[in-house]
Design a protein around this motif. Sequence first.
Motif, PDB file in Angstrom:
ATOM      1  N   LEU A   1       0.831  -1.208   0.000  1.00 44.28           N
ATOM      2  CA  LEU A   1       0.000   0.000   0.000  1.00 44.28           C
ATOM      3  C   LEU A   1       0.865   1.257   0.000  1.00 44.28           C
ATOM      4  O   LEU A   1       0.554   2.241  -0.679  1.00 44.28           O
ATOM      5  N   ALA A   2       1.964   1.198   0.773  1.00 40.56           N
ATOM      6  CA  ALA A   2       2.878   2.349   0.797  1.00 40.56           C
ATOM      7  C   ALA A   2       3.502   2.582  -0.578  1.00 40.56           C
ATOM      8  O   ALA A   2       3.628   3.734  -1.029  1.00 40.56           O
ATOM      9  N   TYR A   3       3.893   1.479  -1.256  1.00 47.66           N
ATOM     10  CA  TYR A   3       4.438   1.617  -2.610  1.00 47.66           C
ATOM     11  C   TYR A   3       3.394   2.193  -3.568  1.00 47.66           C
ATOM     12  O   TYR A   3       3.699   3.025  -4.428  1.00 47.66           O
ATOM     13  N   LEU A   4       2.136   1.748  -3.417  1.00 52.32           N
ATOM     14  CA  LEU A   4       1.077   2.252  -4.283  1.00 52.32           C
ATOM     15  C   LEU A   4       0.852   3.747  -4.071  1.00 52.32           C
ATOM     16  O   LEU A   4       0.759   4.526  -5.031  1.00 52.32           O
ATOM     17  N   VAL A   5       0.766   4.151  -2.800  1.00 49.34           N
ATOM     18  CA  VAL A   5       0.533   5.567  -2.500  1.00 49.34           C
ATOM     19  C   VAL A   5       1.735   6.411  -2.922  1.00 49.34           C
ATOM     20  O   VAL A   5       1.594   7.445  -3.589  1.00 49.34           O
ATOM     21  N   GLY A   6       2.949   5.940  -2.537  1.00 52.66           N
ATOM     22  CA  GLY A   6       4.154   6.682  -2.893  1.00 52.66           C
ATOM     23  C   GLY A   6       4.349   6.772  -4.391  1.00 52.66           C
ATOM     24  O   GLY A   6       4.701   7.837  -4.931  1.00 52.66           O
ATOM     25  N   GLY A   7       4.119   5.645  -5.092  1.00 50.09           N
ATOM     26  CA  GLY A   7       4.269   5.649  -6.542  1.00 50.09           C
ATOM     27  C   GLY A   7       3.271   6.562  -7.216  1.00 50.09           C
ATOM     28  O   GLY A   7       3.587   7.249  -8.197  1.00 50.09           O
ATOM     29  N   THR A   8       2.035   6.559  -6.684  1.00 51.47           N
ATOM     30  CA  THR A   8       1.008   7.419  -7.268  1.00 51.47           C
ATOM     31  C   THR A   8       1.355   8.899  -7.098  1.00 51.47           C
ATOM     32  O   THR A   8       1.139   9.711  -8.004  1.00 51.47           O
ATOM     33  N   ILE A   9       1.931   9.258  -5.945  1.00 52.61           N
ATOM     34  CA  ILE A   9       2.276  10.657  -5.677  1.00 52.61           C
ATOM     35  C   ILE A   9       3.526  11.087  -6.452  1.00 52.61           C
ATOM     36  O   ILE A   9       3.555  12.140  -7.087  1.00 52.61           O
ATOM     37  N   LEU A  10       4.564  10.227  -6.391  1.00 50.47           N
ATOM     38  CA  LEU A  10       5.856  10.636  -6.950  1.00 50.47           C
ATOM     39  C   LEU A  10       5.991  10.319  -8.435  1.00 50.47           C
ATOM     40  O   LEU A  10       6.573  11.103  -9.188  1.00 50.47           O
ATOM     41  N   THR A  11       5.504   9.156  -8.850  1.00 54.71           N
ATOM     42  CA  THR A  11       5.655   8.757 -10.262  1.00 54.71           C
ATOM     43  C   THR A  11       4.332   8.192 -10.782  1.00 54.71           C
ATOM     44  O   THR A  11       4.213   6.982 -11.051  1.00 54.71           O
TER      45      THR A  11
ATOM     46  N   ALA B   1       3.322  -2.668 -15.813  1.00 56.64           N
ATOM     47  CA  ALA B   1       2.284  -2.518 -14.768  1.00 56.64           C
ATOM     48  C   ALA B   1       2.765  -2.851 -13.358  1.00 56.64           C
ATOM     49  O   ALA B   1       2.143  -3.670 -12.668  1.00 56.64           O
ATOM     50  N   PRO B   2       3.857  -2.231 -12.867  1.00 59.26           N
ATOM     51  CA  PRO B   2       4.346  -2.573 -11.532  1.00 59.26           C
ATOM     52  C   PRO B   2       3.365  -2.214 -10.420  1.00 59.26           C
ATOM     53  O   PRO B   2       3.243  -2.955  -9.437  1.00 59.26           O
ATOM     54  N   LEU B   3       2.647  -1.108 -10.563  1.00 62.55           N
ATOM     55  CA  LEU B   3       1.710  -0.722  -9.507  1.00 62.55           C
ATOM     56  C   LEU B   3       0.460  -1.589  -9.525  1.00 62.55           C
ATOM     57  O   LEU B   3      -0.071  -1.951  -8.466  1.00 62.55           O
ATOM     58  N   ILE B   4       0.003  -1.941 -10.702  1.00 63.95           N
ATOM     59  CA  ILE B   4      -1.172  -2.813 -10.788  1.00 63.95           C
ATOM     60  C   ILE B   4      -0.860  -4.193 -10.205  1.00 63.95           C
ATOM     61  O   ILE B   4      -1.682  -4.797  -9.508  1.00 63.95           O
ATOM     62  N   LYS B   5       0.352  -4.684 -10.441  1.00 62.45           N
ATOM     63  CA  LYS B   5       0.742  -5.997  -9.912  1.00 62.45           C
ATOM     64  C   LYS B   5       0.849  -5.973  -8.395  1.00 62.45           C
ATOM     65  O   LYS B   5       0.694  -7.012  -7.738  1.00 62.45           O
ATOM     66  N   ALA B   6       1.118  -4.793  -7.838  1.00 59.54           N
ATOM     67  CA  ALA B   6       1.156  -4.693  -6.372  1.00 59.54           C
ATOM     68  C   ALA B   6      -0.204  -5.008  -5.768  1.00 59.54           C
ATOM     69  O   ALA B   6      -0.284  -5.542  -4.653  1.00 59.54           O
TER      70      ALA B   6
END
Length: 437
Positions: free
Chosen positions: A396-406, A415-420
């Motif tokens: 979840l942290a990677y998803l939130v951080g990725g959404t904000i930063l990249t 699809a790294p975020l979708i696979k998370a």
Amino acid sequence: MDGPPKSILILGAYGFIGSAIAHELAAAGHLITGFGRNLSYGRSILPQIKWHEGDLSRYCDPQSWSSILRNIDIVINASGILQSGPSDDVNITQTKAIIALIEASESSGASQFIQISACGASIDAAHDFMQSKGRTDLRLGESPINATILRPGLVIGRNSYGGTELIRMIAAMPFFAPQLNGFGHIQCVALSDVVEAVERAIDQPAALSGSYDLVEAEARSVDQIIAQHRKWLGFGIAGWKFPIGRRLTKIAALGSNALGWLGWRSPMRSNAIQSLRDGVQGDAGQADLILGRPAIKLEQILDGFPAGKQDRIHAQLMLGLPLFLAMLIFLWLGSGLLGIWKADEAAALLGRTSLSPNIALAMVWGGAIADLALGFGLIFRKSVRAALAGTIAMSLAYLVGGTILTPLLWLDPLAPLIKALASIGLSMTCLITLDKR
């Protein structure tokens, strides 16, 4: 129930057999005290009884039982561990502690002791589980207390644990069924018959003192028992047969023993495999003596609680659990190692944002170390639940951080975020499946 209610101490009261005994005796009006080392779980499934927290390894002196046995009329030992491990010693928990309890019961005023042993228990048995049960049975048989020793075969109940869970897992295998060659025959018994035998022993303590095998009349091969469960679960007849001999099962047992030192209590450890090789058989006529009738046959046991959707899902999930966990361990250890190996490249990607290069590199290293810690946590049974919760939080942290930063990573072809999201779902599945009983 004949006569006034009894005050009864049950060891292993939240176990597969012990919980069924505790539930029925409490419903009959007896005053039940459960003994175990995981009271949060015990209280959750049997809130209606009293509980005493304790680890049997610390109760090897008769004096240590004195306060627990105060005002106890009957002691029932339904505890047991299949094999020694980092936190368990078969000879301590099944022999020393229980013999100390027997000696304490003799001087405490307890009037009866009921021991749940096992078919084949003997001081001359092939492995320490049966040997330790046999030594305790021998000592209890010499006691002046009214003692009933019940030696069930393979216990089949509505729920499953240990060997019965393994049978359901094998029965859930898709497309093919293993054929276990070189194994002995097994006699089953209904969990309800074990509970009824305990109730009858309590009602007639003098008349039903002694040792009784509790088994159905028919001895079956392991393959026959698995096929019966496959039919019960509604999976049909497997298309292919896969022969499994002693060599493969020995390899599986060695692997399971190794996992045992990581805290995993696999039903495929060497003691269980040896029991399958020797067979689990007893004198079916002894069940008539204590039950007043023959033990229920396997077909009748399963007919008594028709399988539903939840049974099929549970069997399939338990079959897949080792694979699911292996995938997650590979994912998180691999992610951590790649993060360290490719730290500069990952930091460069973050460096395209408003983060400074040093902060970006620190975040990459911190994430990699956290991933490795979670991956190692998934390996050990004691830490696996916390690690699974950590993988969900980290994803979840990677998803939130990725959404904000990249945010453009959501459109990345790989699809790294979708696979998370899939990783979170797999971790949640494992958390649910890892329920203890």
